[in-house]
Design a protein around this motif. Sequence first.
Motif, short mmCIF file in Angstrom:
data_model
loop_
_atom_site.label_atom_id
_atom_site.label_comp_id
_atom_site.label_asym_id
_atom_site.label_seq_id
_atom_site.Cartn_x
_atom_site.Cartn_y
_atom_site.Cartn_z
N ARG A 102 -7.79 0.21 8.16
CA ARG A 102 -6.36 -0.09 8.21
C ARG A 102 -5.63 1.24 8.42
O ARG A 102 -6.14 2.30 8.08
CB ARG A 102 -5.92 -0.76 6.92
N PRO A 103 -4.42 1.20 8.97
CA PRO A 103 -3.67 2.45 9.20
C PRO A 103 -3.29 3.14 7.89
O PRO A 103 -3.07 2.49 6.88
CB PRO A 103 -2.41 1.99 9.93
N PHE A 104 -3.21 4.46 7.95
CA PHE A 104 -2.81 5.26 6.79
C PHE A 104 -2.07 6.50 7.28
O PHE A 104 -2.07 6.80 8.47
CB PHE A 104 -4.02 5.66 5.94
N ASP A 105 -1.42 7.18 6.35
CA ASP A 105 -0.62 8.37 6.68
C ASP A 105 -1.20 9.62 6.04
O ASP A 105 -1.86 9.54 4.99
CB ASP A 105 0.82 8.21 6.19
N LEU A 106 -0.94 10.75 6.66
CA LEU A 106 -1.20 12.06 6.07
C LEU A 106 0.17 12.66 5.80
O LEU A 106 0.85 13.11 6.72
CB LEU A 106 -2.00 12.97 7.01
N ASP A 107 0.60 12.59 4.52
CA ASP A 107 1.96 12.97 4.19
C ASP A 107 2.07 13.12 2.68
O ASP A 107 1.55 12.29 1.94
CB ASP A 107 2.90 11.88 4.68
#
Length: 125
Positions: free
Chosen positions: A102-107
Motif C-alpha cells: 500500500r502507498p506510504f510517505d517518507l515525512d
Amino acid sequence: MDNVSLKGGAEPDVYKPDTGPRVRVNMSGYLPKGPKNATLVTDETEAVGWKLRKGAEVVATGTSIPRGVDGGSGQNVHVIDFGSFTTPGTGYTLEADGETSRPFDLDGGFYERLRTDALNGAVCR
C-alpha cells in the motif's frame, strides 16, 4: 444460534481475512533519515529482489533478508531494509515477489499529527 445457512445443509464458506498485500509497510509513514523496514510474506526461502517506487519511477532497489517462519503468525517472512533511501515524499510503494505494498510517505510530519491526535484524545469532558 450460529452456523446458520440458507444453502440447505451446505458447509459454510471458509473465512479468509483480508490482511492486505504480502509486502507490509508502516502506513503511518517513515522518517526520511530514520530506519525503514518492511515485511514480505512469502514462501521463498532465498532472498528476493525489491523495488521502491515513486509513481512509475524506480528510486531504489535491493534484496530482501530471509528471516524464516515468524513465531507469532506462522508465516515465512523476509525483511526489506530500505533505510538508505532518504528523499522525503508521498505515495511511495514497495514491490517484491510479484506483490505491491500500500502507498506510504517518507515525512516527519506524521509525528506532529500523532501528538495532536493524542492530545485530542486526552481532553476530559
